[in-house]
Design an enzyme around this catalytic site. Structure first.
Site, PDB file in Angstrom:
ATOM      1  CB  ALA A  62      -0.907   0.069   1.100  1.00  0.00           C
ATOM      2  N   GLY A 101       0.130  -5.151   0.305  1.00  0.00           N
ATOM      3  CA  GLY A 101      -0.878  -5.113  -0.180  1.00  0.00           C
ATOM      4  C   GLY A 101      -0.186  -5.967  -1.642  1.00  0.00           C
ATOM      5  CD  GLU A 104      -2.763  -7.816   2.081  1.00  0.00           C
ATOM      6  OE1 GLU A 104      -3.040  -6.749   1.772  1.00  0.00           O
ATOM      7  OE2 GLU A 104      -3.475  -8.044   3.096  1.00  0.00           O
ATOM      8  CD  GLU A 124       0.558  -5.906   5.400  1.00  0.00           C
ATOM      9  OE1 GLU A 124       1.620  -7.111   5.616  1.00  0.00           O
ATOM     10  OE2 GLU A 124      -0.467  -5.908   4.795  1.00  0.00           O
TER      11      GLU A 124
HETATM   12  N1  3HC Z   1       4.427   3.571   0.304  1.00  0.00           N
HETATM   13  C1  3HC Z   1       5.032   5.262  -0.647  1.00  0.00           C
HETATM   14  N2  3HC Z   1       6.379   5.277  -0.434  1.00  0.00           N
HETATM   15  C2  3HC Z   1       7.538   3.906  -0.297  1.00  0.00           C
HETATM   16  C3  3HC Z   1       6.593   2.442   0.093  1.00  0.00           C
HETATM   17  C4  3HC Z   1       5.468   2.371   0.364  1.00  0.00           C
HETATM   18  N3  3HC Z   1       4.619   1.041   0.468  1.00  0.00           N
HETATM   19  N4  3HC Z   1       7.954   1.679   0.164  1.00  0.00           N
HETATM   20  C5  3HC Z   1       8.707   2.516   0.033  1.00  0.00           C
HETATM   21  N5  3HC Z   1       8.760   3.746  -0.467  1.00  0.00           N
HETATM   22  C6  3HC Z   1       9.489   5.027  -0.247  1.00  0.00           C
HETATM   23  C7  3HC Z   1      10.525   5.486   0.242  1.00  0.00           C
HETATM   24  O1  3HC Z   1      10.241   6.572   1.433  1.00  0.00           O
HETATM   25  C8  3HC Z   1      11.779   5.707  -0.527  1.00  0.00           C
HETATM   26  O2  3HC Z   1      11.497   7.375  -1.309  1.00  0.00           O
HETATM   27  P1  3HC Z   1      12.193   8.341  -1.750  1.00  0.00           P
HETATM   28  O3  3HC Z   1      12.853   7.565  -2.300  1.00  0.00           O
HETATM   29  O4  3HC Z   1      11.383   9.793  -1.700  1.00  0.00           O
HETATM   30  O5  3HC Z   1      12.996   8.263  -0.094  1.00  0.00           O
HETATM   31  C9  3HC Z   1      11.692   5.073  -1.980  1.00  0.00           C
HETATM   32  O6  3HC Z   1      10.443   4.121  -1.388  1.00  0.00           O
HETATM   33  C10 3HC Z   1      11.981   3.955  -1.731  1.00  0.00           C
HETATM   34  O7  3HC Z   1      12.310   2.947  -0.837  1.00  0.00           O
HETATM   35  P2  3HC Z   1      13.699   2.542  -0.431  1.00  0.00           P
HETATM   36  O8  3HC Z   1      14.590   3.039  -0.208  1.00  0.00           O
HETATM   37  O9  3HC Z   1      13.249   1.622   0.881  1.00  0.00           O
HETATM   38  O10 3HC Z   1      13.850   1.391  -1.737  1.00  0.00           O
HETATM   39  P3  3HC Z   1      14.444  -0.206  -2.171  1.00  0.00           P
HETATM   40  O11 3HC Z   1      15.500  -0.448  -3.068  1.00  0.00           O
HETATM   41  O12 3HC Z   1      15.959   0.177  -0.572  1.00  0.00           O
HETATM   42  O13 3HC Z   1      13.653  -0.883  -0.979  1.00  0.00           O
HETATM   43  C11 3HC Z   1      11.484  -2.225  -1.251  1.00  0.00           C
HETATM   44  C12 3HC Z   1      12.597  -1.664  -1.316  1.00  0.00           C
HETATM   45  C13 3HC Z   1      12.180  -3.223   0.166  1.00  0.00           C
HETATM   46  C14 3HC Z   1      10.640  -2.239  -0.870  1.00  0.00           C
HETATM   47  C15 3HC Z   1      11.535  -1.157   0.644  1.00  0.00           C
HETATM   48  O14 3HC Z   1      10.978   0.270   0.173  1.00  0.00           O
HETATM   49  C16 3HC Z   1      10.162  -1.470   1.324  1.00  0.00           C
HETATM   50  O15 3HC Z   1      10.505  -2.282   2.140  1.00  0.00           O
HETATM   51  N6  3HC Z   1       9.356  -0.568   1.554  1.00  0.00           N
HETATM   52  C17 3HC Z   1       8.487  -0.952   2.053  1.00  0.00           C
HETATM   53  C18 3HC Z   1       7.187  -2.265   2.310  1.00  0.00           C
HETATM   54  C19 3HC Z   1       5.933  -2.094   3.029  1.00  0.00           C
HETATM   55  O16 3HC Z   1       6.344  -1.848   4.509  1.00  0.00           O
HETATM   56  N7  3HC Z   1       5.032  -2.979   2.578  1.00  0.00           N
HETATM   57  C20 3HC Z   1       3.532  -2.714   3.109  1.00  0.00           C
HETATM   58  C21 3HC Z   1       2.951  -1.415   3.888  1.00  0.00           C
HETATM   59  S1  3HC Z   1       1.103  -1.599   3.535  1.00  0.00           S
HETATM   60  C22 3HC Z   1       0.333  -2.378   3.409  1.00  0.00           C
HETATM   61  O17 3HC Z   1       0.860  -3.126   2.082  1.00  0.00           O
HETATM   62  C23 3HC Z   1      -0.631  -2.774   3.660  1.00  0.00           C
HETATM   63  C24 3HC Z   1      -1.716  -3.701   3.159  1.00  0.00           C
HETATM   64  O18 3HC Z   1      -1.940  -4.233   3.621  1.00  0.00           O
HETATM   65  C25 3HC Z   1      -3.361  -2.931   2.896  1.00  0.00           C
END
Ligand code: 3HC
Ligand code: NAI
Length: 646
Positions: A62, A101, A104, A124
């Site tokens: 998400a 997401g 999912e 999450e």
């Molecule tokens: N939403 C918005 N922005 C995000 C994001 C997300 N889920 N994940 C990463 N970003 C942004 C970061 O803030 C960063 O922004 P910036 O360049 O402006 O600083 C940019 O994307 C790049 O992120 P990273 O530096 O972390 O990039 P990497 O290549 O090192 O890693 C990744 C990539 C493994 C995908 C890592 O970004 C990550 O783990 N992201 C989080 C993923 C996450 O937690 N997803 C679950 C979200 S909750 C959800 O999905 C709820 C659902 O069940 C409804």
């Protein structure tokens, strides 16, 4: 520009997502995918659909930036259901990470295939929420409850191979993922379709399974609520029909999304991502790091070497004499042996890691090193002699760093040729484990040298925070205030054990006094004594009283507490009560919440002073230092965040 494009490869349609940087499920992407399902359902020439992503990753989840705002349709659970009930089977082709997401959405597809280095997970809980689009309801239908509980409550992803073994994906495909996924989808049309995830049967575990997991998670979570709420969602998935479990999960997700803990964890999420690449260094090119020297193979040197080796860098260790070289190498081997014992390293890997460390006593071995990190005794003359040598043998562009804890880095390398390559890199013990790296430029430090410090942090997977120069830099300065404030409470008559219990209750693994007993009270004592003998006015602390009575912590059988031989359990000490009796007055009693509030307030107060003096750049940096260097509970967001929200 549209975030979705559709191409046709015969009867297979390829839907490509392009929503940089990580293909997060923003409203426009959800809308785009919804419309793609509608379009392709209505297209008689399409028999199956491959869903693939452009850029570095599959859908990473998400869009976390939307979490502070009201949800806007199409909602993700509806989109996943729309994909699952599409007239044509969808196949998710995963590279990079399919997280939250993203996974999912993939679970809504009839098939999932992945590149060998892909990873899949439901992180999450690390954001203080639970999966909100069927993650807790569909996952157990694919992998069973034991594996689903691990995935959902730990938040840790699985690599493609493990995901296939668990039943989360259908195949791992080497080579060109797009072509391989199209071939897979075409093949799949020749066999009856598998059931969609929502209609697969479930094997529900017995009550003991849930009780055991609940007990283990309560202990591990230390106050974080999301892992337990995620477990409750999984339990509902086991006991209730699909639709009911989906509704329960969604409500839990929405409740937690609006919670303080989720706000704190989002704050940390963005702070951690911003930390490794400060905007001020955008145009500074770091020195490429191909080989590193470390001076001193004691506690810190060995840990630093282990971290460097695990990042793949060859290391030269310089020690005082051959015996010390042997001891230093043994310290490093000991760290890797610990990794083997805990099942984190294979014997072969450990052997390869230690083979990449060359021990020497002659500084000439560092003539081609790109970076040298000094970790010798905390003694100004010893350190000066080291930098004198380094100035003579190292390349003039090699970065030279000190790991000093308390000395002023400006005093350590007088007369160094090319002083712009000098910097402080303050690691935390154990250096191969602790994520924090304080980076301390001196006035001469160039942007290139500073950028190299940050590049090193990225390479080692550390969380870098830039600090100005003051005693103890950011972290140890706050620690000093925290300990002094805890002692002040003791002087007011608050029980030592009550203070420790209050801080554990707040979410720390240990309270301030137990932690000192573990680390030893003598280090800080000697530092104070040093300052006193240098003529500084350092008032006697309660810790000093204990050390003078021979109570240096666990290693002497007693510090703030007593310890039975071979037992680390702190026991309230009559001897300590007696030693400190003259210094304690009886003040008003305090609840544990009041104690924690007072001490966290003191930390934040020192953090604010550090900001006001320009030692740290922003409050989030202080929060990162406390979380990654000192065990501050992540889900509280750090002292600056916690106090601002209080
Ligand atoms: N939403 C918005 N922005 C995000 C994001 C997300 N889920 N994940 C990463 N970003 C942004 C970061 O803030 C960063 O922004 P910036 O360049 O402006 O600083 C940019 O994307 C790049 O992120 P990273 O530096 O972390 O990039 P990497 O290549 O090192 O890693 C990744 C990539 C493994 C995908 C890592 O970004 C990550 O783990 N992201 C989080 C993923 C996450 O937690 N997803 C679950 C979200 S909750 C959800 O999905 C709820 C659902 O069940 C409804
Ligand atoms: P230590 O005493 O465990 O190790 C120091 C090592 O340096 C010893 O192996 C010694 O033989 C070697 N050494 C001494 N003089 C030398 C010389 N001239 N040339 C080559 N090697 C020499 O000390 P520790 O704990 O590893 O500390 C090292 C530095 O790291 C200190 O500056 C300390 O303040 C700092 N530090 C320590 C932390 C800790 O928790 N121990 C945390 C962060 C920084």
């Amino acid at each position: 520009m549209s975030v979705i494009s559709i191409e046709r490869e015969g009867e297979i349609a390829v839907v490509t997502v392009e929503n940089p940087p990580v293909n997060a499920l923003s409203q426009s992407l959800r809308q785009g995918l919804w419309e793609a399902v509608e379009t392709l359902d209505a297209d008689p020439s399409t028999k199956a659909v491959v869903l693939i992503c452009a850029g570095r990753t599959f859908i990473a989840g998400a869009d976390v930036t939307e979490f502070g705002k009201p949800p806007v349709p199409p909602h993700l659970p509806d989109l996943v259901e729309r994909i699952e009930t599409a007239a044509k089977p969808w196949c998710a082709a995963i590279h990079g990470s399919a997280l939250g997401g993203g996974l999912e959405v993939a679970l809504g597809c009839r098939f999932r295939v992945a590149a060998p280095d892909a990873s899949l997970g439901l992180p999450e809980v690390t954001l203080g929420i639970v999966p909100g689009a069927g993650g807790t309801v569909r996952t157990p239908r694919m992998v069973g409850f034991p594996a689903a509980v691990d995935l959902v409550t730990s938040g840790k992803p699985l690599r493609a191979g493990a995901a296939q073994a668990a039943g989360l994906i259908d195949a791992v495909l080497a080579g060109d993922l797009r072509m391989a996924a199209i071939a897979f989808a075409r093949d799949a049309l020749n066999a009856p379709l598998p059931l969609p995830a929502s209609r697969r049967p479930l094997a529900s575990p017995d009550a003991a399974f849930w009780t055991a997991h609940e007990a283990a998670l309560t202990k591990m979570a230390k106050g974080a609520i999301a892992p337990l709420r995620a477990l409750a969602c999984l339990r509902t998935a086991a006991d209730a029909p699909f639709a009911e479990a989906m509704a329960f999960e969604r409500q839990t997700f929405l409740d937690l999304r609006a919670s303080e803990q989720a706000a704190a964890l989002r704050h940390v999420f963005f702070a951690e991502r911003a930390a490794p690449r400060p905007a001020a260094l955008r145009n500074a090119e770091p020195l490429p790091l191909r080989s590193v020297g470390v001076i001193g193979g004691g506690t810190m040197g060995a840990g630093i070497i282990a971290a460097l080796r695990q990042a793949g860098l060859p290391v030269t260790l310089i020690e005082r004499d051959d015996e010390a070289v042997t001891r230093g190498l043994a310290n490093v081997s000991g760290i890797f042996a610990g990794g083997v014992k805990r099942g984190r390293l294979t014997e072969d890997h450990a052997a390869a890691l230690i083979a990449g460390v060359t021990g020497a006593t002659d500084y000439a071995a560092l003539s081609d090193a790109d970076l040298v990190i000094e970790a010798v005794f905390e003694d100004i003359s010893v350190k000066r002699a080291v930098f004198d040598q380094l100035g003579k043998v190292c390349r003039p562009d090699a970065v030279l760093a000190t790991n000093t804890s308390y000395l002023d880095p400006r005093m350590l390398a007088p007369g160094l040729p090319a002083p712009e390559r000098f910097i402080g890199l303050h690691f935390f013990s154990p250096a191969n484990v602790m994520k924090l790296l304080e980076i301390i430029p001196v006035p001469e430090t160039s942007a290139r040298t500073l950028a190299t410090g940050f590049a090193l942090a990225r390479l080692l997977g550390k969380v870098p925070v830039q600090s100005g120069i003051c005693e103890g830099f950011i972290g140890n300065r706050i620690l000093k205030r925290y300990r002094a404030a805890a002692e002040a409470l003791v002087r007011q008559g608050v029980d030592i054990a009550e203070i420790d219990a209050a801080m554990r209750g707040y979410g720390f693994a240990m309270g301030p006094f137990e932690a000192q007993d573990l680390g030893g009270l003598d280090i800080a004592f000697l530092q104070r004594e040093g300052a006193r003998s240098a003529g500084q006015d350092v008032p006697e602390t309660l810790g000093d009283v204990l050390v003078r009575a021979g109570r240096k912590g666990q290693k002497t059988g007693g510090g703030w507490y007593d310890y039975a031989p071979g037992d680390r359990k702190p026991r309230v000490s009559e001897a300590v009560a007696h030693l400190l009796a003259g210094q304690i007055t009886v003040g008003p009693s305090m609840t544990r919440a009041e104690i924690a509030r007072t001490l966290v307030g003191e930390m934040a107060g020192e953090g604010q002073a550090i900001l006001d003096e320009g030692i740290a750049g922003k409050p989030a940096d202080i929060d990162l230092v406390e979380i990654h260097g000192y065990g501050f509970p992540r889900w509280r967001g750090g002292p600056m965040f916690a106090v601002a929200r209080d």
